[in-house]
Design a protein around this motif. Structure first.
Motif, PDB file in Angstrom:
ATOM      1  N   ILE A 583       0.828  -1.213   0.000  1.00  0.00           N
ATOM      2  CA  ILE A 583       0.000   0.000   0.000  1.00  0.00           C
ATOM      3  C   ILE A 583       0.859   1.258   0.000  1.00  0.00           C
ATOM      4  N   ALA A 584       1.943   1.234   0.790  1.00  0.00           N
ATOM      5  CA  ALA A 584       2.771   2.434   0.954  1.00  0.00           C
ATOM      6  C   ALA A 584       3.925   2.500  -0.036  1.00  0.00           C
ATOM      7  N   ALA A 585       3.916   1.640  -1.048  1.00  0.00           N
ATOM      8  CA  ALA A 585       5.067   1.547  -1.970  1.00  0.00           C
ATOM      9  C   ALA A 585       5.384   2.875  -2.652  1.00  0.00           C
ATOM     10  N   GLU A 586       4.385   3.675  -2.994  1.00  0.00           N
ATOM     11  CA  GLU A 586       4.623   4.925  -3.718  1.00  0.00           C
ATOM     12  C   GLU A 586       4.431   6.161  -2.850  1.00  0.00           C
ATOM     13  N   SER A 587       4.359   5.964  -1.534  1.00  0.00           N
ATOM     14  CA  SER A 587       4.229   7.110  -0.645  1.00  0.00           C
ATOM     15  C   SER A 587       5.561   7.832  -0.543  1.00  0.00           C
ATOM     16  N   ARG A 588       5.506   9.110  -0.181  1.00  0.00           N
ATOM     17  CA  ARG A 588       6.749   9.860   0.015  1.00  0.00           C
ATOM     18  C   ARG A 588       7.568   9.230   1.132  1.00  0.00           C
ATOM     19  N   ASP A 589       6.899   8.781   2.183  1.00  0.00           N
ATOM     20  CA  ASP A 589       7.557   8.089   3.295  1.00  0.00           C
ATOM     21  C   ASP A 589       6.871   6.739   3.489  1.00  0.00           C
ATOM     22  N   PRO A 590       7.415   5.652   2.905  1.00  0.00           N
ATOM     23  CA  PRO A 590       6.759   4.334   2.976  1.00  0.00           C
ATOM     24  C   PRO A 590       6.570   3.819   4.392  1.00  0.00           C
ATOM     25  N   SER A 591       7.354   4.340   5.352  1.00  0.00           N
ATOM     26  CA  SER A 591       7.218   3.864   6.735  1.00  0.00           C
ATOM     27  C   SER A 591       6.073   4.540   7.472  1.00  0.00           C
ATOM     28  N   ASN A 592       5.514   5.597   6.882  1.00  0.00           N
ATOM     29  CA  ASN A 592       4.423   6.338   7.521  1.00  0.00           C
ATOM     30  C   ASN A 592       3.083   5.745   7.087  1.00  0.00           C
ATOM     31  N   MET A 593       2.329   5.239   8.039  1.00  0.00           N
ATOM     32  CA  MET A 593       1.053   4.590   7.748  1.00  0.00           C
ATOM     33  C   MET A 593      -0.136   5.536   7.879  1.00  0.00           C
ATOM     34  N   SER A 594       0.132   6.841   7.871  1.00  0.00           N
ATOM     35  CA  SER A 594      -0.969   7.803   7.992  1.00  0.00           C
ATOM     36  C   SER A 594      -1.849   7.824   6.757  1.00  0.00           C
ATOM     37  N   CYS A 595      -1.424   7.132   5.691  1.00  0.00           N
ATOM     38  CA  CYS A 595      -2.181   7.141   4.444  1.00  0.00           C
ATOM     39  C   CYS A 595      -3.399   6.218   4.485  1.00  0.00           C
ATOM     40  N   LEU A 596      -3.563   5.459   5.558  1.00  0.00           N
ATOM     41  CA  LEU A 596      -4.629   4.445   5.588  1.00  0.00           C
ATOM     42  C   LEU A 596      -6.022   5.048   5.459  1.00  0.00           C
ATOM     43  N   ASP A 597      -6.195   6.279   5.914  1.00  0.00           N
ATOM     44  CA  ASP A 597      -7.523   6.888   5.864  1.00  0.00           C
ATOM     45  C   ASP A 597      -7.719   7.785   4.645  1.00  0.00           C
ATOM     46  N   LEU A 598      -6.754   7.795   3.731  1.00  0.00           N
ATOM     47  CA  LEU A 598      -6.909   8.576   2.507  1.00  0.00           C
ATOM     48  C   LEU A 598      -7.849   7.858   1.543  1.00  0.00           C
ATOM     49  N   GLU A 599      -8.673   8.651   0.855  1.00  0.00           N
ATOM     50  CA  GLU A 599      -9.525   8.078  -0.180  1.00  0.00           C
ATOM     51  C   GLU A 599      -8.669   7.683  -1.375  1.00  0.00           C
ATOM     52  N   ILE A 600      -8.978   6.545  -1.949  1.00  0.00           N
ATOM     53  CA  ILE A 600      -8.149   6.044  -3.041  1.00  0.00           C
ATOM     54  C   ILE A 600      -8.993   5.875  -4.301  1.00  0.00           C
ATOM     55  N   THR A 601      -8.324   6.059  -5.438  1.00  0.00           N
ATOM     56  CA  THR A 601      -8.974   5.842  -6.726  1.00  0.00           C
ATOM     57  C   THR A 601      -8.943   4.364  -7.072  1.00  0.00           C
ATOM     58  N   PHE A 602      -9.614   4.030  -8.153  1.00  0.00           N
ATOM     59  CA  PHE A 602      -9.628   2.634  -8.578  1.00  0.00           C
ATOM     60  C   PHE A 602      -8.228   2.171  -8.973  1.00  0.00           C
ATOM     61  N   LEU A 603      -7.398   3.053  -9.535  1.00  0.00           N
ATOM     62  CA  LEU A 603      -6.036   2.653  -9.889  1.00  0.00           C
ATOM     63  C   LEU A 603      -5.288   2.174  -8.658  1.00  0.00           C
ATOM     64  N   GLU A 604      -5.360   2.925  -7.571  1.00  0.00           N
ATOM     65  CA  GLU A 604      -4.660   2.539  -6.344  1.00  0.00           C
ATOM     66  C   GLU A 604      -5.224   1.244  -5.775  1.00  0.00           C
ATOM     67  N   PHE A 605      -6.527   1.077  -5.861  1.00  0.00           N
ATOM     68  CA  PHE A 605      -7.196  -0.157  -5.427  1.00  0.00           C
ATOM     69  C   PHE A 605      -6.706  -1.354  -6.254  1.00  0.00           C
ATOM     70  N   PHE A 606      -6.700  -1.188  -7.565  1.00  0.00           N
ATOM     71  CA  PHE A 606      -6.354  -2.285  -8.458  1.00  0.00           C
ATOM     72  C   PHE A 606      -4.868  -2.636  -8.364  1.00  0.00           C
ATOM     73  N   GLU A 607      -4.008  -1.637  -8.174  1.00  0.00           N
ATOM     74  CA  GLU A 607      -2.579  -1.924  -8.079  1.00  0.00           C
ATOM     75  C   GLU A 607      -2.231  -2.637  -6.787  1.00  0.00           C
ATOM     76  N   VAL A 608      -2.979  -2.399  -5.719  1.00  0.00           N
ATOM     77  CA  VAL A 608      -2.776  -3.184  -4.499  1.00  0.00           C
ATOM     78  C   VAL A 608      -3.126  -4.649  -4.764  1.00  0.00           C
ATOM     79  N   LEU A 609      -4.187  -4.890  -5.529  1.00  0.00           N
ATOM     80  CA  LEU A 609      -4.550  -6.272  -5.875  1.00  0.00           C
ATOM     81  C   LEU A 609      -3.437  -6.932  -6.686  1.00  0.00           C
TER      82      LEU A 609
END
Length: 734
Positions: A583-609
């Motif tokens: 999930i955090a692979a393309e985040s600015r800081d992959p160790s920061n899990m604050s992104c969990l509550d961000l709304e995601i597009t279908f691209l981000e959903f599908f790439e996690v799959l």
């Protein structure tokens, strides 16, 4: 003394008044009072020149302030009575026959003083005359009048050095204003700039005019360089561009050659928007209009040649295509008929005339410099700019877009091909899914804005159902508008001091984000083209799963984690920690899990799959190569899948593998058989290993979706339906 007073009265009532003035330095009321107070009482007459004011008339230059609307410091005509003894109260020097003669100093009533040569009682020859008010003349005198060459110096430090006749500037001379730094060097007539001359309007001499003058106004032929660097070369009238002339806007890379009137384009002319190629080629592209102008606007008959190859020929009104005209598209298709406000009118089924956008795209709003296929829809951003600056802002923005249009078209073409089977024509439209990938590749999401927020900012007229759909087509003009909007929202605070805010933000986006990062594809979907062709076959069904799990029309990473848990997709290979890393692979800081509550597009959903498929099914795929069977409990649910879908997936996998093998074979044919074929053997083993790895990745995609995700999704749907039915039954029983 009585005779002197009578003669003084006669001079005041009937004496000639010499006039000299110019149009550079403002003169306050206090200065006028001091000049009046400087007049000599007893026979020395000082007449201030009448001020000549020039009017700008018409419209001012867009990026340069009005000029030549001020007064010059006035010169004075010195009228000295022939009988100096009547007005002198002290004299030191030589005399001859009772008259002043030779070198001497004379002090007059009122505080004025002359030091220099006398002849027969008159100031004659070189000398210095200083008025009580501070104005000083140093030069030649003839019969009490400044005549020949001399220098005037004003109390504020301004000066004139050159030829003088009867006390006024006449001939050739140089005037310099101490307050503003304005410098004029050239010819004078009756105290006014006349015939040839050059003027510099600032200290660094970056703003100047060289050419003809008529009584203090630019009139005739001349060259004007403005503070912005823009240059006009041509005819002038009453200080305004008037007649035939050429204007070059250097920063905007535009040029107009044609007729002017009262400072604006008026008559027949050619306006060119220059687009330089970035690769250093000597060739360039340009938009070009040839035709009629009225009050600075395209109006009348004219032809517009777009950089993209399209041509419009016909009538114009207020900068828009309006009236009878012919539009030739870049592909040679011709549309001919009546145009209204940049749109061609056609008849609908009811027989009513309705506007039809040219070539299927919307027209430009306010300007045609980009062409109808690249229209920007940024009106709501322009509304944030003061109304008086909006036209200049739009023009500068479109100019910057044109500067980068070659790269932007290349980026559009590149991303529109991602996940597509090769097509010789490359006639693909960009989709929102591919736009998301472009934005992520360029690290736009690292600037405190999510792809979901960008969707809302750039929705235009999209419906709620289409705003987040990965299949929504995006024309080039829509991509350009999106990038302009994104640039403003991530850089406007940083660039707020820039004169042209939108253009500055877009330039920074191109320099810092787009140009360095575009085409460097990241993520799990499009990174490997051959795998992407296989993965896109699962988009539609995964889109259904995404929409099903939307809460308030969006999905967050946290909801995605719960979905994996509900679907029992986590195991020893795909652990929670490993999923968070994906999930955090393309985040600015992959160790920061604050992104969990961000709304995601279908691209981000599908790439996690897809990332999960690589982790969960890679070992399973290797096991299948050795003849093992799937051990996941989810495989039992596979029986519920339609056989046609499984067959389709198998055929796609086989076809993809065959296509990959064909490409590999084409790439690895040896050119020479040297060293006993040893090198060829090494190459073959290397390509076979890559071929095998690609096969495993493709199999992993099929296995994850067909054996794990889809069965789990369908089972979850079935359970949800059963629970709803049971709840309804309980409600009915109650």
């Amino acid at each position: 003394m009585t005779q002197g007073k009578e003669e003084k009265t006669a001079i005041e009532n009937g004496g000639t008044v010499e006039r000299c003035g110019d149009a550079e330095l403002p003169q306050s009321a206090g200065e006028r009072e001091r000049k009046q107070a400087a007049s000599c009482p007893a026979g020395l007459k000082v007449n201030p020149a009448e001020v000549n004011r020039s009017s700008t008339g018409g419209r001012a230059v867009s990026d340069d302030p009005p000029e030549d609307t001020h007064q010059l410091p006035t010169l004075f005509t010195l009228v000295i009575l022939s009988k100096l003894c009547c007005i002198l109260y002290r004299h030191e020097g030589e005399t001859c026959e009772g008259q002043l003669h030779g070198e001497g100093v004379a002090c007059f009533e009122g505080g004025h003083m002359y030091k220099g040569m006398f002849s027969s009682g008159l100031m004659n020859g070189p000398g210095v005359f200083t008025l009580a008010g501070g104005l000083k003349y140093e030069g030649e005198f003839v019969c009490n009048l400044p005549m020949g060459r001399g220098t005037y110096t004003w109390p504020d430090g301004s000066s004139y050095e050159g030829e003088v006749y009867n006390g006024i500037r006449q001939g050739t001379g140089t005037y310099k204003c101490a307050k503003t730094g304005v410098l004029y060097r050239g010819q004078w007539d009756q105290g006014k700039r006349h015939r040839k001359g050059e003027v510099y309007y600032n200290q660094d001499k970056s703003s100047w005019y060289k050419g003809d003058w008529v009584k203090n106004t630019r009139e005739g032929w001349g060259v004007r360089c403005y503070p912005s660097g823009n240059i006009y070369c041509g005819e002038w009238k009453n200080n305004l561009r008037d007649g035939e002339g050429t204007m070059r806007w250097l920063k905007l890379e535009q040029q107009y050659v044609g007729t002017w009137k009262s400072g604006v384009q008026h008559g027949r002319g050619t306006h060119v928007w220059i687009l330089k190629r970035v690769d250093g080629s000597q060739y360039s592209l340009s938009n070009q209009y040839i035709g009629d102008f009225v009050q600075g606007q395209r109006h009348g008959q004219g032809a517009f040649y777009y950089a993209g190859g399209a041509i419009y020929e016909g009538e114009w009104r207020n900068n828009k295509k309006h009236g009878k005209g012919k539009f030739t598209c870049r592909d040679g298709h011709v549309l001919e008929g009546e145009f209204v406000d940049d749109q061609m009118m056609t008849h609908n089924q009811d027989g009513h005339r309705v506007p039809s956008p040219l070539c299927g795209v919307t027209p430009l709003s306010g300007s045609d410099s980009l062409g109808s296929d690249m229209a920007l829809n940024t009106e709501y951003l322009l509304d944030k700019i003061p109304a008086t600056q909006q036209d200049a802002e739009r023009e500068q923005l479109e100019s910057v877009v044109l500067m980068h249009i070659t790269e932007l078209k290349s980026v559009y073409s590149f991303y529109s091909r991602l996940g597509r089977v090769h097509c010789p024509e490359n006639t693909f439209l960009l989709t929102r899914l591919q736009l998301w990938r472009l934005l992520k590749d360029c690290n736009i999401h690292h600037h405190g804005i999510t792809l979901m927020q960008i969707d809302h900012l750039t929705r235009e007229d999209a419906t709620s159902a289409d705003i987040h759909s990965p299949f929504t087509p995006m024309l080039l003009c829509r991509l350009l508008s999106c990038l302009v909007i994104v640039a403003y929202h991530i850089y406007h605070e940083e660039m707020v001091s820039q004169e042209k805010l939108l253009a500055a933000c877009f330039s920074k986006l191109m320099t810092d984000n787009i140009l360095p990062n575009a085409k460097n594809v990241k993520g799990f979907l499009f990174r490997q083209p051959d795998c992407a062709v296989v993965a896109v076959n699962y988009l539609k069904k995964c889109w259904e799963a995404y929409k099903t799990h939307c809460k308030d029309k969006t999905v967050t990473y946290r909801q995605l984690l719960w979905m994996f848990k509900d679907f029992h997709l986590l195991d020893n290979n795909l652990t929670t920690a490993r999923l968070l890393k994906i999930i955090a692979a393309e985040s600015r800081d992959p160790s920061n899990m604050s992104c969990l509550d961000l709304e995601i597009t279908f691209l981000e959903f599908f790439e996690v799959l897809l990332g999960s498929a690589e982790v969960k099914c890679q070992q399973a795929s290797e096991g299948l190569e050795e003849g093992q069977s799937l051990s996941s409990p989810a495989a039992e649910a596979r029986k519920d899948l339609p056989e046609t879908e499984e067959l389709s997936s198998t055929e796609e996998s086989s076809a993809a593998r065959e296509d990959v093998k064909t490409k590999v074979n084409e790439r690895t044919q040896p050119t020479e058989h040297t060293e006993g074929g040893e090198r060829w053997g090494v190459q073959t083993r290397g390509t076979e290993a890559k071929d095998h790895e690609l096969d495993l990745r493709i199999q992993a995609i099929h296995q994850f979706f067909n054996h794990f995700f889809f069965p789990a999704f369908e089972y979850n749907q079935t359970v949800s339906r059963n629970m709803k039915e049971e709840k309804l039954q309980l409600t009915d029983n109650i």
